[in-house]
Design a protein around this motif. Structure first.
Motif, PDB file in Angstrom:
ATOM      1  N   ARG A 263       6.667  -8.962  -3.074  1.00 43.30           N
ATOM      2  CA  ARG A 263       7.971  -8.341  -2.845  1.00 43.30           C
ATOM      3  C   ARG A 263       8.976  -8.694  -3.927  1.00 43.30           C
ATOM      4  O   ARG A 263      10.067  -8.135  -3.962  1.00 43.30           O
ATOM      5  CB  ARG A 263       8.515  -8.768  -1.474  1.00 43.30           C
ATOM      6  CG  ARG A 263       7.735  -8.153  -0.319  1.00 43.30           C
ATOM      7  CD  ARG A 263       8.398  -8.396   1.015  1.00 43.30           C
ATOM      8  NE  ARG A 263       8.621  -9.809   1.296  1.00 43.30           N
ATOM      9  CZ  ARG A 263       8.772 -10.307   2.511  1.00 43.30           C
ATOM     10  NH1 ARG A 263       8.722  -9.495   3.555  1.00 43.30           N
ATOM     11  NH2 ARG A 263       8.968 -11.587   2.699  1.00 43.30           N
ATOM     12  N   HIS A 264       8.610  -9.619  -4.827  1.00 44.98           N
ATOM     13  CA  HIS A 264       9.507  -9.922  -5.933  1.00 44.98           C
ATOM     14  C   HIS A 264       9.701  -8.651  -6.766  1.00 44.98           C
ATOM     15  O   HIS A 264       8.726  -7.971  -7.094  1.00 44.98           O
ATOM     16  CB  HIS A 264       8.930 -11.039  -6.802  1.00 44.98           C
ATOM     17  CG  HIS A 264       9.893 -11.566  -7.816  1.00 44.98           C
ATOM     18  ND1 HIS A 264      10.261 -10.853  -8.939  1.00 44.98           N
ATOM     19  CD2 HIS A 264      10.572 -12.748  -7.883  1.00 44.98           C
ATOM     20  CE1 HIS A 264      11.113 -11.562  -9.654  1.00 44.98           C
ATOM     21  NE2 HIS A 264      11.322 -12.714  -9.028  1.00 44.98           N
ATOM     22  N   PRO A 265      10.945  -8.286  -7.114  1.00 47.99           N
ATOM     23  CA  PRO A 265      11.181  -7.014  -7.820  1.00 47.99           C
ATOM     24  C   PRO A 265      10.330  -6.832  -9.072  1.00 47.99           C
ATOM     25  O   PRO A 265       9.815  -5.743  -9.315  1.00 47.99           O
ATOM     26  CB  PRO A 265      12.677  -7.090  -8.166  1.00 47.99           C
ATOM     27  CG  PRO A 265      13.258  -7.979  -7.119  1.00 47.99           C
ATOM     28  CD  PRO A 265      12.201  -8.989  -6.809  1.00 47.99           C
ATOM     29  N   ALA A 266      10.164  -7.897  -9.862  1.00 50.21           N
ATOM     30  CA  ALA A 266       9.392  -7.771 -11.094  1.00 50.21           C
ATOM     31  C   ALA A 266       7.920  -7.516 -10.812  1.00 50.21           C
ATOM     32  O   ALA A 266       7.269  -6.699 -11.479  1.00 50.21           O
ATOM     33  CB  ALA A 266       9.559  -9.026 -11.950  1.00 50.21           C
ATOM     34  N   ALA A 268       6.604  -6.228  -7.957  1.00 53.03           N
ATOM     35  CA  ALA A 268       6.472  -4.898  -7.359  1.00 53.03           C
ATOM     36  C   ALA A 268       6.575  -3.813  -8.423  1.00 53.03           C
ATOM     37  O   ALA A 268       5.807  -2.835  -8.422  1.00 53.03           O
ATOM     38  CB  ALA A 268       7.548  -4.700  -6.293  1.00 53.03           C
ATOM     39  N   ALA A 269       7.501  -3.986  -9.361  1.00 50.87           N
ATOM     40  CA  ALA A 269       7.672  -3.009 -10.436  1.00 50.87           C
ATOM     41  C   ALA A 269       6.437  -2.952 -11.323  1.00 50.87           C
ATOM     42  O   ALA A 269       5.971  -1.872 -11.707  1.00 50.87           O
ATOM     43  CB  ALA A 269       8.906  -3.361 -11.263  1.00 50.87           C
ATOM     44  N   ARG A 337       9.393  -5.471 -20.938  1.00 49.82           N
ATOM     45  CA  ARG A 337       9.737  -4.053 -20.786  1.00 49.82           C
ATOM     46  C   ARG A 337       9.392  -3.264 -22.049  1.00 49.82           C
ATOM     47  O   ARG A 337       8.771  -2.201 -21.987  1.00 49.82           O
ATOM     48  CB  ARG A 337      11.215  -3.888 -20.453  1.00 49.82           C
ATOM     49  CG  ARG A 337      11.586  -2.426 -20.139  1.00 49.82           C
ATOM     50  CD  ARG A 337      13.094  -2.265 -20.015  1.00 49.82           C
ATOM     51  NE  ARG A 337      13.650  -3.129 -18.995  1.00 49.82           N
ATOM     52  CZ  ARG A 337      13.661  -2.842 -17.703  1.00 49.82           C
ATOM     53  NH1 ARG A 337      13.122  -1.727 -17.269  1.00 49.82           N
ATOM     54  NH2 ARG A 337      14.204  -3.672 -16.838  1.00 49.82           N
ATOM     55  N   LEU A 456      12.979   0.309 -13.829  1.00 48.76           N
ATOM     56  CA  LEU A 456      12.598  -0.729 -12.879  1.00 48.76           C
ATOM     57  C   LEU A 456      12.957  -2.137 -13.377  1.00 48.76           C
ATOM     58  O   LEU A 456      13.033  -2.362 -14.586  1.00 48.76           O
ATOM     59  CB  LEU A 456      11.102  -0.664 -12.582  1.00 48.76           C
ATOM     60  CG  LEU A 456      10.656   0.510 -11.706  1.00 48.76           C
ATOM     61  CD1 LEU A 456       9.167   0.466 -11.465  1.00 48.76           C
ATOM     62  CD2 LEU A 456      11.401   0.545 -10.370  1.00 48.76           C
ATOM     63  N   PRO A 457      13.151  -3.088 -12.469  1.00 49.33           N
ATOM     64  CA  PRO A 457      13.579  -4.446 -12.841  1.00 49.33           C
ATOM     65  C   PRO A 457      12.432  -5.307 -13.358  1.00 49.33           C
ATOM     66  O   PRO A 457      11.896  -6.159 -12.644  1.00 49.33           O
ATOM     67  CB  PRO A 457      14.143  -4.992 -11.519  1.00 49.33           C
ATOM     68  CG  PRO A 457      13.352  -4.310 -10.464  1.00 49.33           C
ATOM     69  CD  PRO A 457      13.081  -2.928 -10.990  1.00 49.33           C
ATOM     70  N   LYS A 459      11.134  -8.267 -15.520  1.00 52.64           N
ATOM     71  CA  LYS A 459      11.700  -9.512 -16.049  1.00 52.64           C
ATOM     72  C   LYS A 459      11.262  -9.720 -17.501  1.00 52.64           C
ATOM     73  O   LYS A 459      10.111  -9.542 -17.844  1.00 52.64           O
ATOM     74  CB  LYS A 459      11.230 -10.709 -15.219  1.00 52.64           C
ATOM     75  CG  LYS A 459      11.745 -12.056 -15.697  1.00 52.64           C
ATOM     76  CD  LYS A 459      11.208 -13.159 -14.810  1.00 52.64           C
ATOM     77  CE  LYS A 459      11.627 -14.531 -15.314  1.00 52.64           C
ATOM     78  NZ  LYS A 459      13.067 -14.730 -15.218  1.00 52.64           N
TER      79      LYS A 459
END
Length: 461
Positions: A263-266, A268-269, A337, A456-457, A459
């Motif tokens: 579930r961490h945004p990075a 999941a992205a 990214r 998307l976020p 990291k």
């Protein structure tokens, strides 16, 4: 002294080479069935559909085993787990070589496929026992092992089949699995002293039902063409089982996969990008390999045999391996990214090239080489995103989920290519316009992946 410092090995170079070798073994074993489908059908007097299972069953076994191995390999029993799975691969390889009925060949291929998941344990070992710089290089190479393995397994198995028959090709699998097991006995270090966790049996069983159902229905082009309603029903059932599995994992004290990490945004992205990017990557791979083997009598194509088509894949593997070597040096300067965006742009360029120019053999070869570089860079950059926010103890588990997501993306890409070509088929072979349409659809999907990466976020590592 920190746990990381105390666990560093005395011969890091030898350990790194061993880890990459095991990753390559899994990749070669996984791809071994593809060039042999026709030869197996003739050798065992079975249909091509039945022979196709020699590839499918290995890939399904690998997809199911990967998250289970990821959890088992997170504790202190990791060395034992790796040795047992390598021994299982040896037994499976032996079953593919011995003169036995076709059912035993399928069992052997399933046992071989279980070792595909070892690559995530190799990543965990690298992170635990190598210094940060060497670990980053090794993990990057492990990430592109599937790319490099295809270029090794396809031409070698094709050549061995042409020269000495299908059992000689499967003998390649036996030789490399025996070598991997022997090397592991001497090269594998003990895992760091961490608390052991109980294997989530319920979660493993549920995943073993849902994941194969999902992968099978996604990849069965004929089912979607002739029984779309049934395909949708199976797809919905598989997705519902996966949703149920997710709720089970959240409420389990020792889950198969730590959903909180996902579930961490990075993270999941990164998995979403892997899913959408994988669709495009495998779509183009399947288009090119099918195109070059189409006989010229169809009005296009080059009529390459299995061995020749395997040689076409060498640039794919070679440039993918080169990209994997380069990514760690670019990591700090570019960030995750930009690395993912640049590699996706390379894949997009390969799509455009194949869509516009494929009348001469050099053009598909150039396109698949560019694709290999893009896939290699993309695969090597993916762990940068995930491991930047993942505890070392959860390395194998987190990367196992990403490997499963990649399998789903690849299966979807392969099926999408088959469906598009099927709509452009009136006789035996698709019209050439079908390849152009599929290439542009894949280019659009890859461009969409670029947009996802932009918003998307992710990291910066």
């Amino acid at each position: 002294m920190s746990t990381k410092q105390s666990s560093l090995v005395r011969a890091p170079g030898m350990l790194a080479r061993f880890l990459v070798f095991v990753g390559l073994v899994g990749a070669v074993i996984g791809s071994l069935g593809a060039p042999l489908i026709t030869a197996v059908a003739e050798e065992y007097d079975v249909s091509l559909a039945a022979s196709q299972w020699t590839l499918t069953i290995a890939l399904l076994a690998g997809a199911v085993a990967t998250p289970v191995l990821g959890r088992l390999g997170s504790g202190p029993r990791r060395r034992t787990v790796v040795l047992v799975i390598l021994a299982v691969e040896v037994v499976g390889s032996l079953l593919t070589v011995i003169l036995l009925p076709f059912a035993f060949l399928l069992v052997g291929r399933a046992l071989q496929g279980s070792g595909i998941g070892l690559v995530v344990l190799m990543m965990a070992i690298a992170r635990d026992h190598l210094d940060e710089q060497r670990a980053a290089r090794t993990i990057a190479l492990l990430s592109v092992a599937s790319t490099a393995g295809i270029g090794i397994g396809y031409p070698l198995s094709g050549l061995l089949t042409d020269v000495a028959g299908v059992r000689a090709a499967y003998g390649l699998g036996l030789a490399i699995t025996v070598a991997a097991f022997a090397a592991a006995v001497f090269a594998l270090p003990q895992a760091p002293d961490r608390p052991s966790s109980r294997l989530d049996i319920r979660g493993a069983i549920l995943l073993a039902i849902a994941l194969p159902a999902l992968l099978l229905v996604i990849g069965d082009t004929g089912l979607w063409r002739h029984h779309a309603g049934l395909a949708v029903a199976i797809l919905v059932a598989a997705l519902m089982l996966l949703i149920g599995w997710t709720f089970l994992e959240v409420r389990t004290e020792s889950p198969l996969v730590d959903i909180k990490l996902l579930r961490h945004p990075a993270v999941a992205a990164a998995n979403l990008v892997m899913l959408t990017g994988g669709v495009g990557m495998y779509l183009l791979f399947s288009l090119i390999t099918r195109y070059v083997q189409t006989p010229a009598a169809a009005g296009y194509g080059f009529g390459l045999n299995t061995f020749q088509a395997g040689l076409v894949l060498v640039p794919f593997s070679l440039l993918g391996f080169v990209a994997g070597r380069m990514i760690p040096a670019w990591r700090d300067r570019l960030g995750a990214r930009l690395l993912l965006a640049a590699s996706t742009a390379v894949v997009l360029a390969a799509f455009v090239l194949f869509a516009l120019a494929r009348s001469h053999l050099v053009e598909p070869i150039l396109a698949i080489g560019i694709l290999g570089f893009g896939v290699g860079a993309f695969s090597a950059a993916m762990p940068v995103v995930i491991l930047a926010v993942t505890p070392a103890a959860e390395t194998a588990s987190a990367m196992s989920v990403n490997a499963v997501v990649r399998s789903v993306g690849f299966s979807t890409g392969s099926a999408l290519g088959g469906l598009i070509l099927a709509t452009h088929t009136t006789g035996v072979f698709p019209r050439e316009s079908g390849y152009g349409a599929a290439a542009w659809i894949g280019a659009a999907a890859t461009a969409a992946t670029l947009l996802i990466i932009a918003v998307l976020p992710l990291k910066r590592a």
